[in-house]
Write an enzyme that holds these catalytic residues in place. Structure first.
Site, PDB file in Angstrom:
ATOM      1  N   GLY A  46      46.533  -8.466 -30.651  1.00 15.97           N
ATOM      2  CA  GLY A  46      46.508  -7.347 -31.463  1.00 15.97           C
ATOM      3  C   GLY A  46      45.944  -7.565 -32.814  1.00 15.97           C
ATOM      4  O   GLY A  46      45.958  -8.772 -33.131  1.00 15.97           O
ATOM      5  N   GLN A  51      44.423  -7.178 -41.855  1.00 14.58           N
ATOM      6  CA  GLN A  51      44.081  -8.536 -41.460  1.00 14.58           C
ATOM      7  C   GLN A  51      42.498  -8.753 -41.863  1.00 14.58           C
ATOM      8  O   GLN A  51      41.918  -9.732 -41.967  1.00 14.58           O
ATOM      9  CB  GLN A  51      44.229  -9.089 -40.044  1.00 14.58           C
ATOM     10  CG  GLN A  51      45.849  -9.326 -39.935  1.00 14.58           C
ATOM     11  CD  GLN A  51      46.110  -9.543 -38.602  1.00 14.58           C
ATOM     12  OE1 GLN A  51      46.474  -8.644 -37.701  1.00 14.58           O
ATOM     13  NE2 GLN A  51      46.214 -10.718 -38.350  1.00 14.58           N
ATOM     14  N   CYS A  99      49.494 -15.657 -34.454  1.00 14.71           N
ATOM     15  CA  CYS A  99      48.815 -14.588 -35.176  1.00 14.71           C
ATOM     16  C   CYS A  99      47.293 -15.193 -35.740  1.00 14.71           C
ATOM     17  O   CYS A  99      47.272 -16.328 -35.976  1.00 14.71           O
ATOM     18  CB  CYS A  99      49.507 -14.200 -36.500  1.00 14.71           C
ATOM     19  SG  CYS A  99      48.935 -13.053 -37.646  1.00 14.71           S
ATOM     20  N   LEU A 100      46.476 -14.156 -35.835  1.00 14.17           N
ATOM     21  CA  LEU A 100      44.972 -14.543 -35.788  1.00 14.17           C
ATOM     22  C   LEU A 100      45.004 -14.748 -37.540  1.00 14.17           C
ATOM     23  O   LEU A 100      43.940 -15.735 -37.908  1.00 14.17           O
ATOM     24  CB  LEU A 100      43.971 -13.328 -35.608  1.00 14.17           C
ATOM     25  CG  LEU A 100      43.982 -13.003 -34.307  1.00 14.17           C
ATOM     26  CD1 LEU A 100      43.009 -11.674 -34.123  1.00 14.17           C
ATOM     27  CD2 LEU A 100      43.388 -14.147 -33.452  1.00 14.17           C
ATOM     28  N   HIS A 141      55.376  -7.034 -34.234  1.00 14.45           N
ATOM     29  CA  HIS A 141      54.405  -7.788 -34.933  1.00 14.45           C
ATOM     30  C   HIS A 141      53.373  -7.076 -35.988  1.00 14.45           C
ATOM     31  O   HIS A 141      53.023  -7.341 -37.015  1.00 14.45           O
ATOM     32  CB  HIS A 141      53.924  -8.883 -34.147  1.00 14.45           C
ATOM     33  CG  HIS A 141      52.926  -9.900 -34.552  1.00 14.45           C
ATOM     34  ND1 HIS A 141      53.105 -11.299 -34.803  1.00 14.45           N
ATOM     35  CD2 HIS A 141      51.711  -9.606 -35.399  1.00 14.45           C
ATOM     36  CE1 HIS A 141      52.168 -11.957 -35.311  1.00 14.45           C
ATOM     37  NE2 HIS A 141      51.139 -11.151 -35.368  1.00 14.45           N
ATOM     38  N   GLU A 142      52.743  -6.175 -35.070  1.00 16.25           N
ATOM     39  CA  GLU A 142      51.460  -5.751 -35.795  1.00 16.25           C
ATOM     40  C   GLU A 142      51.819  -4.729 -36.868  1.00 16.25           C
ATOM     41  O   GLU A 142      51.255  -4.749 -37.810  1.00 16.25           O
ATOM     42  CB  GLU A 142      50.599  -4.861 -34.662  1.00 16.25           C
ATOM     43  CG  GLU A 142      49.775  -5.764 -33.600  1.00 16.25           C
ATOM     44  CD  GLU A 142      49.166  -7.079 -34.179  1.00 16.25           C
ATOM     45  OE1 GLU A 142      48.664  -6.737 -35.196  1.00 16.25           O
ATOM     46  OE2 GLU A 142      49.255  -8.024 -33.494  1.00 16.25           O
ATOM     47  N   HIS A 145      52.387  -6.319 -40.058  1.00 14.07           N
ATOM     48  CA  HIS A 145      51.499  -6.482 -41.226  1.00 14.07           C
ATOM     49  C   HIS A 145      51.041  -5.267 -41.830  1.00 14.07           C
ATOM     50  O   HIS A 145      50.680  -5.619 -43.012  1.00 14.07           O
ATOM     51  CB  HIS A 145      50.086  -6.650 -40.199  1.00 14.07           C
ATOM     52  CG  HIS A 145      50.028  -8.062 -39.693  1.00 14.07           C
ATOM     53  ND1 HIS A 145      49.694  -9.047 -40.458  1.00 14.07           N
ATOM     54  CD2 HIS A 145      49.819  -8.401 -38.423  1.00 14.07           C
ATOM     55  CE1 HIS A 145      49.646 -10.072 -39.542  1.00 14.07           C
ATOM     56  NE2 HIS A 145      49.613  -9.508 -38.385  1.00 14.07           N
TER      57      HIS A 145
END
Ligand code: NI
Length: 176
Positions: A46, A51, A99-100, A141-142, A145
């Protein structure tokens, strides 16, 4: 277009993102395409608009089968805008997350195991789903952000936060 992903420490990841109002606009379509391209290029489960430096309440996620999360149930490919999460059970589950924006690392993170989430797709059509387990984890999680929260802030036991190659020696895992 594949975009650069901001890394933890960048203050833009700590902002509360703004709601989207221009559903169906070329600008929103282009943002979503960039997010999809970037998520695919980095093999992520995701990604959230902040981000890539865009301060809007847009997340995308989806997992068919992911080498990092063997045995996890598939998560439908979803564009979710202006999401709202309702916790349906106070029971938490702990699981590994990456996470990216935190490349090369994993942490053991508590999340609610049963949620309802609502929002809209790119055209403004309502989305209203319940989710459990891994699906619920990905959504939480997403959506975090969008409120400037990265998963390390959720970790309770920091002994279970570290570099992938040290935590899981010999396993081949991607950044997210
Ligand atoms: Ni993330």
């Amino acid at each position: 277009m594949i975009r650069d992903v901001l890394k933890m420490g960048d203050p833009r990841l700590l902002r509360v993102a703004e709601p989207v109002s221009d559903f169906g606009s070329p600008h929103l379509r282009a943002l979503i395409e960039d997010m999809l391209d970037t998520m695919a290029a980095r093999d992520g489960a995701g990604i959230a608009a902040p981000q890539i430096g865009v301060n809007l309440r847009v997340v995308i996620f989806g997992v068919e089968s992911h080498p990092n999360y063997p045995g996890a149930e598939p998560v439908p490919q979803t564009v979710l805008i202006n999401p709202v999460i309702e916790v349906l059970s106070p029971l938490e589950q702990e699981g590994w997350e990456g996470c990216l924006s935190v490349p090369g690392m994993r942490g053991w993170v508590p999340r609610f195991g049963h949620i309802r989430y609502r929002g809209a797709d790119a055209q403004g059509k309502p989305i209203d789903r319940t989710a459990t387990d891994f699906h619920a984890r990905v959504v939480q999680h997403e959506c975090d952000h969008l409120d400037g929260i990265l998963y390390p802030q959720r970790i309770r036991d920091l002994t279970r936060f570290g570099f992938i190659e040290a935590l899981f020696p010999g396993q081949k895992l991607s950044d997210d």
